[in-house]
Design a protein around this motif. Structure first.
Motif, PDB file in Angstrom:
ATOM      1  N   ARG A   1      -8.350  13.405  19.839  1.00  0.00           N
ATOM      2  CA  ARG A   1      -8.028  12.116  20.445  1.00  0.00           C
ATOM      3  C   ARG A   1      -8.268  10.982  19.459  1.00  0.00           C
ATOM      4  O   ARG A   1      -9.003  11.123  18.488  1.00  0.00           O
ATOM      5  CB  ARG A   1      -8.845  11.892  21.713  1.00  0.00           C
ATOM      6  CG  ARG A   1     -10.334  11.710  21.479  1.00  0.00           C
ATOM      7  CD  ARG A   1     -11.056  11.318  22.771  1.00  0.00           C
ATOM      8  NE  ARG A   1     -12.480  11.157  22.576  1.00  0.00           N
ATOM      9  CZ  ARG A   1     -13.079  10.028  22.193  1.00  0.00           C
ATOM     10  NH1 ARG A   1     -12.357   8.947  21.939  1.00  0.00           N
ATOM     11  NH2 ARG A   1     -14.388   9.963  22.055  1.00  0.00           N
ATOM     12  N   LYS A   2      -7.630   9.843  19.736  1.00  0.00           N
ATOM     13  CA  LYS A   2      -7.825   8.655  18.916  1.00  0.00           C
ATOM     14  C   LYS A   2      -9.131   7.973  19.308  1.00  0.00           C
ATOM     15  O   LYS A   2      -9.445   7.847  20.497  1.00  0.00           O
ATOM     16  CB  LYS A   2      -6.668   7.679  19.093  1.00  0.00           C
ATOM     17  CG  LYS A   2      -5.389   8.136  18.447  1.00  0.00           C
ATOM     18  CD  LYS A   2      -4.307   7.083  18.570  1.00  0.00           C
ATOM     19  CE  LYS A   2      -3.010   7.590  17.955  1.00  0.00           C
ATOM     20  NZ  LYS A   2      -1.932   6.600  18.088  1.00  0.00           N
TER      21      LYS A   2
ATOM     22  N   THR B   1     -11.715   4.867  19.845  1.00  0.00           N
ATOM     23  CA  THR B   1     -11.592   3.502  20.348  1.00  0.00           C
ATOM     24  C   THR B   1     -12.843   2.717  19.936  1.00  0.00           C
ATOM     25  O   THR B   1     -13.789   3.287  19.366  1.00  0.00           O
ATOM     26  CB  THR B   1     -11.493   3.484  21.890  1.00  0.00           C
ATOM     27  OG1 THR B   1     -12.752   3.909  22.440  1.00  0.00           O
ATOM     28  CG2 THR B   1     -10.371   4.387  22.395  1.00  0.00           C
TER      29      THR B   1
ATOM     30  N   ILE C   1      -6.330   4.384  12.058  1.00  0.00           N
ATOM     31  CA  ILE C   1      -6.255   5.344  13.162  1.00  0.00           C
ATOM     32  C   ILE C   1      -7.284   6.412  12.842  1.00  0.00           C
ATOM     33  O   ILE C   1      -7.179   7.112  11.834  1.00  0.00           O
ATOM     34  CB  ILE C   1      -4.849   5.955  13.312  1.00  0.00           C
ATOM     35  CG1 ILE C   1      -3.859   4.864  13.704  1.00  0.00           C
ATOM     36  CG2 ILE C   1      -4.866   7.081  14.338  1.00  0.00           C
ATOM     37  CD1 ILE C   1      -2.416   5.321  13.746  1.00  0.00           C
ATOM     38  N   GLN C   2      -8.316   6.482  13.657  1.00  0.00           N
ATOM     39  CA  GLN C   2      -9.407   7.445  13.483  1.00  0.00           C
ATOM     40  C   GLN C   2      -9.256   8.486  14.578  1.00  0.00           C
ATOM     41  O   GLN C   2      -9.258   8.147  15.767  1.00  0.00           O
ATOM     42  CB  GLN C   2     -10.756   6.735  13.615  1.00  0.00           C
ATOM     43  CG  GLN C   2     -11.946   7.655  13.523  1.00  0.00           C
ATOM     44  CD  GLN C   2     -12.361   7.944  12.092  1.00  0.00           C
ATOM     45  OE1 GLN C   2     -12.440   7.051  11.270  1.00  0.00           O
ATOM     46  NE2 GLN C   2     -12.651   9.192  11.799  1.00  0.00           N
ATOM     47  N   LEU C   3      -9.091   9.733  14.173  1.00  0.00           N
ATOM     48  CA  LEU C   3      -9.004  10.821  15.151  1.00  0.00           C
ATOM     49  C   LEU C   3     -10.334  11.521  15.256  1.00  0.00           C
ATOM     50  O   LEU C   3     -11.054  11.679  14.263  1.00  0.00           O
ATOM     51  CB  LEU C   3      -7.917  11.823  14.745  1.00  0.00           C
ATOM     52  CG  LEU C   3      -6.489  11.297  14.686  1.00  0.00           C
ATOM     53  CD1 LEU C   3      -5.538  12.416  14.279  1.00  0.00           C
ATOM     54  CD2 LEU C   3      -6.064  10.700  16.014  1.00  0.00           C
TER      55      LEU C   3
ATOM     56  N   ALA D   1      -9.350  10.003   9.364  1.00  0.00           N
ATOM     57  CA  ALA D   1      -8.692   8.723   9.584  1.00  0.00           C
ATOM     58  C   ALA D   1      -7.561   8.509   8.605  1.00  0.00           C
ATOM     59  O   ALA D   1      -7.530   9.088   7.521  1.00  0.00           O
ATOM     60  CB  ALA D   1      -9.713   7.594   9.444  1.00  0.00           C
TER      61      ALA D   1
ATOM     62  N   GLU E   1       0.982  10.594  11.977  1.00  0.00           N
ATOM     63  CA  GLU E   1       0.783   9.173  12.301  1.00  0.00           C
ATOM     64  C   GLU E   1       1.396   8.302  11.209  1.00  0.00           C
ATOM     65  O   GLU E   1       2.031   7.282  11.493  1.00  0.00           O
ATOM     66  CB  GLU E   1      -0.705   8.847  12.457  1.00  0.00           C
ATOM     67  CG  GLU E   1      -1.357   9.423  13.691  1.00  0.00           C
ATOM     68  CD  GLU E   1      -0.986   8.707  14.983  1.00  0.00           C
ATOM     69  OE1 GLU E   1      -0.376   7.619  14.952  1.00  0.00           O
ATOM     70  OE2 GLU E   1      -1.316   9.253  16.051  1.00  0.00           O
TER      71      GLU E   1
END
Length: 151
Positions: free
Chosen positions: A5-6, A8, A52-54, A67, A112
Motif C-alpha cells: 500500500r501507499k 500516508t 510515493i512511498q510503498l 519509494a 508508478e
C-alpha cells in the motif's frame, strides 16, 4: 498474505523508523539525530506528491518499504520532459529477505514512474541491493559525479 500500500502522512513515524534501520543496515553510523529532518522530508514530499512511498505489511507489521521520488530537470534531447525519478528507501526486514519482496516493490515503483510519464529512473544501490537492481535491468553508468560540501 502480504499487503502492498501507499504510505500516508499517518505513517510518518514508521517511515522514520524504517529509514533509520535501513541506514544502519547499510553500515552508516547513527551519530546524529535526524528525526526532525526526516519528519519534515516525509511530510513535505508526501503532501506535494513528489514522493510515493510503498509499504509492505504482513499481519499489520510493516516488513518492507520502497519509494520513488520525482524530480524535474530542464528538458533535453535525451529526455524531452526533463522528468526523472529516483528509487530510494528500499528496505526489507532481515527475516523477510530473499523472498522476492524487494523485486515486487521495485516493479510497483517503476510502474508508478511509468504512469507519471517518466523515462529515466536512477538510484544509489547498497552492496546488498545491487544484485536486485542489476537483475531488474538497471545499468551502472559513469554519468554522475558528486561533490560533498562540508559545513
Amino acid at each position: 498474505m502480504l499487503i502492498y500500500r501507499k504510505a500516508t502522512i499517518n505513517d510518518i513515524d514508521q517511515l522514520i523508523d524504517l529509514r533509520k534501520k535501513q541506514l544502519v543496515d547499510e553500515g552508516i553510523e547513527p551519530n546524529i539525530d535526524i528525526d526532525t529532518e526526516l519528519y519534515v522530508f516525509f511530510k513535505n514530499k508526501l503532501s506535494d506528491g513528489s514522493l510515493i512511498q510503498l509499504l509492505v505489511e504482513n499481519n499489520d507489521e510493516i516488513i518492507a518499504c520502497g519509494a520513488v521520488i520525482f524530480y524535474e530537470f530542464p528538458p533535453s534531447y535525451t529526455n524531452k520532459s526533463g522528468k526523472k525519478a529516483y528509487i530510494a528507501n528500499m528496505y526489507t526486514k532481515e527475516n523477510y529477505r530473499g523472498q522476492g519482496i524487494a523485486t515486487n516493490l521495485l516493479t510497483k515503483l517503476v510502474d508508478e514512474a511509468k504512469t507519471s510519464a517518466i523515462s529515466r529512473i536512477w538510484l544509489g544501490a547498497s552492496k546488498m541491493g545491487r544484485p536486485v537492481y542489476k537483475k531488474f535491468g538497471f545499468k551502472e553508468t559513469d554519468e554522475w559525479l558528486e561533490l560533498i560540501i562540508h559545513d
